[in-house]
Design a protein around this motif. Structure first.
Motif, mmCIF file in Angstrom:
data_model
loop_
_atom_site.group_PDB
_atom_site.id
_atom_site.type_symbol
_atom_site.label_atom_id
_atom_site.label_comp_id
_atom_site.label_asym_id
_atom_site.label_seq_id
_atom_site.Cartn_x
_atom_site.Cartn_y
_atom_site.Cartn_z
ATOM 1 N N UNK A 140 0.771 -1.096 -0.005
ATOM 2 C CA UNK A 140 0.095 -0.087 -0.022
ATOM 3 C C UNK A 140 0.890 1.319 -0.129
ATOM 4 N N UNK A 141 0.749 1.962 -1.103
ATOM 5 C CA UNK A 141 1.565 3.269 -1.144
ATOM 6 C C UNK A 141 0.462 4.496 -1.367
ATOM 7 N N UNK A 142 0.554 5.300 -0.388
ATOM 8 C CA UNK A 142 -0.512 6.493 -0.426
ATOM 9 C C UNK A 142 -0.629 7.143 -1.809
ATOM 10 N N UNK A 143 -2.063 7.432 -2.184
ATOM 11 C CA UNK A 143 -2.160 8.143 -3.450
ATOM 12 C C UNK A 143 -2.094 9.701 -2.905
ATOM 13 N N UNK A 144 -1.221 10.460 -3.748
ATOM 14 C CA UNK A 144 -1.133 11.583 -3.430
ATOM 15 C C UNK A 144 -1.921 12.465 -4.415
ATOM 16 N N UNK A 145 -2.869 13.532 -3.942
ATOM 17 C CA UNK A 145 -3.553 14.190 -4.599
ATOM 18 C C UNK A 145 -2.741 15.613 -5.248
ATOM 19 N N UNK A 146 -2.888 15.828 -6.569
ATOM 20 C CA UNK A 146 -2.274 16.639 -7.272
ATOM 21 C C UNK A 146 -0.915 15.831 -7.748
ATOM 22 N N UNK A 174 -8.000 9.369 -8.778
ATOM 23 C CA UNK A 174 -7.222 9.824 -7.558
ATOM 24 C C UNK A 174 -7.703 9.108 -6.400
ATOM 25 N N UNK A 175 -8.151 7.922 -6.453
ATOM 26 C CA UNK A 175 -8.480 7.321 -5.424
ATOM 27 C C UNK A 175 -8.262 5.918 -5.504
ATOM 28 N N UNK A 176 -8.390 4.996 -4.464
ATOM 29 C CA UNK A 176 -8.026 3.484 -4.593
ATOM 30 C C UNK A 176 -9.450 2.866 -4.853
ATOM 31 N N UNK A 177 -9.391 2.298 -6.359
ATOM 32 C CA UNK A 177 -10.724 1.745 -6.518
ATOM 33 C C UNK A 177 -10.043 0.907 -7.957
ATOM 34 N N UNK A 178 -11.069 -0.185 -8.095
ATOM 35 C CA UNK A 178 -10.641 -1.064 -9.196
ATOM 36 C C UNK A 178 -10.685 -0.363 -10.634
ATOM 37 N N UNK A 179 -9.856 -1.024 -11.468
ATOM 38 C CA UNK A 179 -9.629 -0.669 -12.753
ATOM 39 C C UNK A 179 -9.301 -1.814 -13.622
ATOM 40 N N UNK A 180 -10.009 -2.263 -14.699
ATOM 41 C CA UNK A 180 -9.980 -3.307 -15.875
ATOM 42 C C UNK A 180 -9.809 -2.600 -17.042
ATOM 43 N N UNK A 199 10.367 9.510 -14.406
ATOM 44 C CA UNK A 199 9.034 9.098 -14.847
ATOM 45 C C UNK A 199 8.091 10.225 -14.147
ATOM 46 N N UNK A 200 6.857 9.982 -14.639
ATOM 47 C CA UNK A 200 5.864 10.907 -14.199
ATOM 48 C C UNK A 200 5.872 11.301 -12.645
ATOM 49 N N UNK A 201 6.177 10.395 -11.980
ATOM 50 C CA UNK A 201 5.981 10.579 -10.389
ATOM 51 C C UNK A 201 7.323 10.848 -9.765
ATOM 52 N N UNK A 202 8.210 11.349 -10.787
ATOM 53 C CA UNK A 202 9.510 11.525 -10.258
ATOM 54 C C UNK A 202 10.625 10.622 -9.787
ATOM 55 N N UNK A 235 -4.269 5.174 -14.365
ATOM 56 C CA UNK A 235 -4.217 4.666 -12.920
ATOM 57 C C UNK A 235 -3.399 5.652 -11.971
ATOM 58 N N UNK A 236 -4.049 5.719 -10.702
ATOM 59 C CA UNK A 236 -3.152 6.547 -9.871
ATOM 60 C C UNK A 236 -1.794 6.225 -9.773
#
Length: 308
Positions: free
Chosen positions: A54-60, A77-83, A100-103, A118-119
């Motif tokens: 579990x890695x926190x999802x940072x807003x922005x 921007x939240x923890x939710x399923x995605x297929x 990368x996009x998240x640094x 995906x977040x």
């Protein structure tokens, strides 16, 4: 004349500063065309999949809306399923060592991927339906933005899925925090295949054996001893993973009472410091899906399909 001399010197100094070469940004030199390196590292197929955490999802930041070529994207921007299903591509040396996009720093030999929505960061399962291969990747970048493509894989992830020859259809599923908490998102277990010459070695079924259609109904599951099942290649449903053996044994006992017809197929399998509770081996994915649906409907129990 004396008053003009300081001004002249100042002008000369400014001209010299403008003509001096600018410092180039640090990092690997720019590469116009993407592709593999001339000599990739050996044994990349042995690279382990990342263990989801579990890695926190940072807003922005990397999860804020963005625009590429006039098209606007709004990441989850939240923890939710995605297929989703679509075409997968891969990216290599052109971006190797770059942010990368998240640094983070892109490593084409790690098990990572880029996704448009995906977040960041996320973990995802990627399956190649053409050969049944499945991997777990850590999503830490944005892309791909070519039409019809849904995920951009690292070189190693594409290698393990046998996708290096070009774009190909894949199935992508984000791993949620609930799956991680329940221990249902671990990488596929490694096969325990005893050496052929070892005393008491268990024969491993051939590919043809695994392709044999499974009879209808759970009654068709053949009985097998636990030590045989633990050493057999095939498809398994993972029902839980525990640090302590007692927790795994308690789950097997509970499942045996709730599903007595499947009791002979529950196995305690130790791997990478965890005690995994798995059901199998299963002949094909269709049978595995039927069993997983029954576990979900009758026991409110989620499972994950793994292969070894």
């Amino acid at each position: 004349m004396r008053a003009a001399l300081p001004v002249l010197l100042l002008v000369l100094l400014l001209l010299g500063a403008c003509s001096s070469p600018k410092r180039l940004p640090s990092g690997p030199p720019a590469i116009e065309r993407d592709g593999p390196e001339a000599v990739p590292p050996p044994d990349l197929l042995l690279t382990p999949d990342p263990v989801p955490r579990i890695e926190p999802i940072r807003l922005g930041g990397p999860n804020k809306p963005y625009e590429i070529d006039g098209q606007r994207f709004e990441p989850i921007a939240h923890d939710e399923p995605f297929k989703e299903r679509g075409l997968a591509s891969w990216y290599g040396r052109k971006f190797h060592g770059r942010p990368t996009a998240n640094g983070e720093t892109y490593n084409m030999y790690a098990m990572s991927a880029a996704h448009k929505l995906m977040p960041l960061p996320s973990y995802a399962r990627v399956r190649n339906p053409a050969n049944g291969r499945e991997v777990i990747v850590r999503v830490n970048d944005r892309g791909p933005f070519a039409r019809g493509r849904v995920i951009d894989l690292s070189y190693t992830a594409a290698l393990k899925l046998d996708l290096l020859r070009g774009v190909a259809p894949v199935e992508v599923e984000r791993i949620t925090f609930d799956e991680i908490r329940a221990g249902l998102a671990l990488p596929p277990a490694e096969a325990l295949t005893p050496p052929a010459a070892a005393e008491g070695a268990v024969p491993v079924p051939s590919t043809q054996d695994l392709r044999t259609p499974a009879p209808q109904g759970l009654q068709a599951l053949p009985p097998a001893e636990p030590e045989v099942r633990a050493a057999t290649r095939g498809l398994w449903l993972q029902l839980g993973a525990f640090r302590a053996r007692a927790g795994a044994e308690a789950l097997i006992a509970e499942l045996g009472q709730r599903f007595p017809d499947m009791a002979p197929k529950f196995t305690l399998f130790r791997d990478r410091g965890l005690h995994r509770v798995q059901l199998g081996p299963l002949a094909d994915r269709e049978l595995a899906q039927r069993i997983a649906q029954r576990l979900r409907e009758e026991g409110a129990l989620e499972s994950v399909l793994v292969s070894r």
